[in-house]
Enzyme design. Structure first.
Site, mmCIF file in Angstrom:
data_model
loop_
_atom_site.group_PDB
_atom_site.id
_atom_site.type_symbol
_atom_site.label_atom_id
_atom_site.label_comp_id
_atom_site.label_asym_id
_atom_site.label_seq_id
_atom_site.Cartn_x
_atom_site.Cartn_y
_atom_site.Cartn_z
ATOM 1 N N VAL A 159 66.525 40.138 48.371
ATOM 2 C CA VAL A 159 66.926 38.741 48.559
ATOM 3 C C VAL A 159 66.948 37.991 47.234
ATOM 4 O O VAL A 159 67.931 37.342 46.882
ATOM 5 C CB VAL A 159 65.967 38.010 49.546
ATOM 6 C CG1 VAL A 159 66.371 36.555 49.720
ATOM 7 C CG2 VAL A 159 65.932 38.720 50.881
ATOM 8 N N ALA A 160 65.858 38.056 46.496
ATOM 9 C CA ALA A 160 65.769 37.284 45.247
ATOM 10 C C ALA A 160 64.638 37.811 44.391
ATOM 11 O O ALA A 160 63.754 38.536 44.872
ATOM 12 C CB ALA A 160 65.521 35.809 45.560
ATOM 13 N N LYS A 161 64.701 37.424 43.153
ATOM 14 C CA LYS A 161 63.607 37.693 42.226
ATOM 15 C C LYS A 161 62.636 36.531 42.367
ATOM 16 O O LYS A 161 62.996 35.397 42.141
ATOM 17 C CB LYS A 161 64.198 37.722 40.813
ATOM 18 C CG LYS A 161 63.207 37.638 39.700
ATOM 19 C CD LYS A 161 63.899 37.532 38.353
ATOM 20 C CE LYS A 161 64.492 36.159 38.104
ATOM 21 N NZ LYS A 161 65.052 35.992 36.754
ATOM 22 N N GLY A 162 61.415 36.760 42.798
ATOM 23 C CA GLY A 162 60.448 35.671 42.884
ATOM 24 C C GLY A 162 59.717 35.519 41.562
ATOM 25 O O GLY A 162 59.993 36.238 40.602
ATOM 26 N N SER A 163 58.775 34.602 41.525
ATOM 27 C CA SER A 163 58.015 34.388 40.292
ATOM 28 C C SER A 163 57.148 35.587 39.956
ATOM 29 O O SER A 163 56.959 35.931 38.802
ATOM 30 C CB SER A 163 57.103 33.183 40.448
ATOM 31 O OG SER A 163 57.858 32.030 40.357
ATOM 32 N N PHE A 164 56.576 36.201 40.976
ATOM 33 C CA PHE A 164 55.628 37.288 40.725
ATOM 34 C C PHE A 164 56.149 38.651 41.156
ATOM 35 O O PHE A 164 55.596 39.670 40.799
ATOM 36 C CB PHE A 164 54.312 37.011 41.462
ATOM 37 C CG PHE A 164 53.622 35.770 40.971
ATOM 38 C CD1 PHE A 164 52.975 35.762 39.748
ATOM 39 C CD2 PHE A 164 53.635 34.615 41.719
ATOM 40 C CE1 PHE A 164 52.352 34.627 39.281
ATOM 41 C CE2 PHE A 164 53.011 33.471 41.265
ATOM 42 C CZ PHE A 164 52.366 33.474 40.028
ATOM 43 N N GLY A 165 57.191 38.667 41.962
ATOM 44 C CA GLY A 165 57.732 39.937 42.439
ATOM 45 C C GLY A 165 58.916 39.662 43.342
ATOM 46 O O GLY A 165 59.192 38.508 43.693
ATOM 47 N N LYS A 194 57.781 38.761 50.596
ATOM 48 C CA LYS A 194 57.487 38.632 49.167
ATOM 49 C C LYS A 194 56.509 39.742 48.803
ATOM 50 O O LYS A 194 55.450 39.861 49.439
ATOM 51 C CB LYS A 194 56.777 37.287 48.948
ATOM 52 C CG LYS A 194 57.291 36.443 47.824
ATOM 53 C CD LYS A 194 56.385 35.244 47.630
ATOM 54 C CE LYS A 194 57.113 33.954 47.852
ATOM 55 N NZ LYS A 194 56.368 32.778 47.365
ATOM 56 N N ASP A 251 56.013 21.798 44.425
ATOM 57 C CA ASP A 251 57.204 22.475 43.890
ATOM 58 C C ASP A 251 58.419 22.160 44.760
ATOM 59 O O ASP A 251 59.167 23.064 45.158
ATOM 60 C CB ASP A 251 56.958 23.977 43.772
ATOM 61 C CG ASP A 251 57.883 24.628 42.730
ATOM 62 O OD1 ASP A 251 58.522 23.887 41.945
ATOM 63 O OD2 ASP A 251 57.953 25.870 42.697
#
Ligand SMILES: Nc1ncnc2c1ncn2[C@@H]1O[C@H](COP(=O)(O)OP(=O)(O)OP(=O)(O)O)[C@@H](O)[C@H]1O
Length: 407
Positions: free
Chosen positions: A99-105, A122, A216
């Protein structure tokens, strides 16, 4: 690229460390049957900021982290928030994609084979959490998300840990996030902005009544339901703050951060209402009032000088709403749902979740069908020009480690 969209000046050690994570992640994802696009760089913008500002020198490197913690400790420290399970669950879940690149993974799209339902998971390496010193914050994310249940807040479905990873599972929103549609359309008319403002304001009012600051609020964290209505997501920076309590951690996404957050506090729930003002301004104009700067000191200088005069294209009630949200003095800012509801801009708008969602958001559903949507939506696999960042100063580390209160 750095957090400011410019080329980052990483030293060779940083490069080595990031490539260690990237190759590790590529291996991990490949083992799950997920192909990773070659442009994907799994070293997040948040991580870059952490390195620059807040990682104490004594924090061990990733190799050491794996060997220094005995296995029971490596599991116990994430209990009870993340119950231990042996395997990611190939037998339960089918991985459908990335789905997406998160902040940590990464965030993966998975299907629960028994329930035949699709989720977003996630996947966070524990070594990253420990390296960045955000153990308590990672627990806070799931504690907060478990506590809240509201029509405009994205539900946590499940969370668990295996030997090396944490998993946070939510329902998958096939419509994606608001940022994608903003990028496609450039700007939204006031009618659409009004519905999102009422829905997001309702979610904020609810969270604040529970003592939770989100910290955020941004378009990327606004997911959309099948009918195009709002689901506030990503509680990764949220914290519980008692009435009258104050926070000091400099965190969030720089172009959305209130002046009192950029200056290191004290700040409270009013900071979320500032971010709402920035989000609505950007939705309606196609740009941020103050474009993102490379660090919070520069950003603070710009925000302090900026007059926040509203464009003439805004209707007077909308201009008044934004002037009240973007008030630099937090105690004078519009900072309660009750005051939001009384704004002339919302005259005739029902602040009732069922009535707000009665009609689908046709504009979103039309845009969803457009052939260019997949390209906009997969921005997570390329480097972004905007900073989506967290920055913390070293004096504020203790705040992140003490999410239940105190400075
Ligand atoms: N349940 C979901 N359904 C569909 N897309 C999702 C879901 N959860 C997350 N995403 C997508 O993944 C992106 C990143 O998710 P999220 O913000 O939760 O991760 P993060 O690690 O906190 O990243 P960031 O620092 O960019 O906010 C979102 O902007 C959204 O596009």
């Amino acid at each position: 690229m750095g957090a400011d969209g410019s080329k980052s000046s990483k030293n060779p050690a940083q490069h080595k460390e990031e490539s260690h994570y990237s190759s590790g992640w590529r291996g991990f994802l490949s083992s799950l049957g997920v192909s990773v696009p070659s442009g994907l760089h799994i070293g997040s913008r948040r991580m870059i900021q952490h390195k620059r500002t807040s990682v104490p020198e004594c924090v061990p490197g990733p190799e050491k982290l794996h060997t220094e913690w005995s296995l029971p400790n490596f599991i116990n420290m994430f209990l009870p928030e993340f119950p231990h399970r042996n395997v990611p669950g190939h037998e339960h879940f089918q991985i459908l994609g990335y789905v997406a690149k998160g902040s940590f993974g990464p965030i993966l799209k998975v299907k629960d084979k028994s329930k035949q339902k699709t989720y977003a998971v996630k996947v966070i390496p524990k070594s990253e959490i420990l390296r960045l010193g955000v153990l308590d914050q990672s627990k806070e994310e799931v504690i907060v998300q478990r506590q809240v249940c509201h029509p405009f807040v994205h539900d946590l479905q499940d969370c668990w840990q295996t030997q090396h990873h944490l998993y946070i599972m939510c329902e998958y929103c096939s419509t994606g996030d608001l940022y994608t549609y903003w990028e496609m359309i450039g700007q939204f008319g006031e009618d659409a902005v009004k519905v999102f403002a009422a829905e997001l304001g309702s979610a904020l009012g609810f969270l604040h009544d529970f003592g939770i600051i989100h910290r955020d609020i941004k378009m990327e964290n606004v997911l959309l339901s099948d009918q195009g209505h709002l689901r506030l997501a990503d509680f990764g920076l949220s914290r519980r703050l008692e009435c009258g309590g104050r926070a000091f951690t400099i965190c969030g996404t720089i172009q959305y951060m209130a002046p009192e957050v950029l200056s290191g506090g004290p700040y409270s729930h009013a900071a979320d209402w500032w971010s709402l003002g920035i989000l609505l301004y950007a939705m309606a104009t196609g740009k941020f009032p103050v474009p993102p700067e490379s660090d919070h000191c520069c950003m603070l200088r710009k925000v302090r000088c900026f007059p926040y005069e509203m464009p003439r294209s805004f209707s007077p009630p909308f201009a008044l709403l934004l002037t009240e949200l973007l008030c630099k003095t937090p105690t004078r800012r519009l900072r309660t749902l009750e005051r939001l509801k009384r704004q002339t801009f919302f005259r005739g708008t029902p602040f009732d979740s069922q009535l707000l969602q009665k009609s689908p958001m046709d504009l979103i559903l039309e845009l969803k069908k457009r052939p260019d949507r997949p390209a906009k939506a997969c921005r997570g696999v390329t480097l972004e020009p905007f900073p989506i960042s967290i920055s913390r100063d070293s004096s504020s580390n203790s705040t992140l480690r003490n999410p239940s209160g105190g400075p």
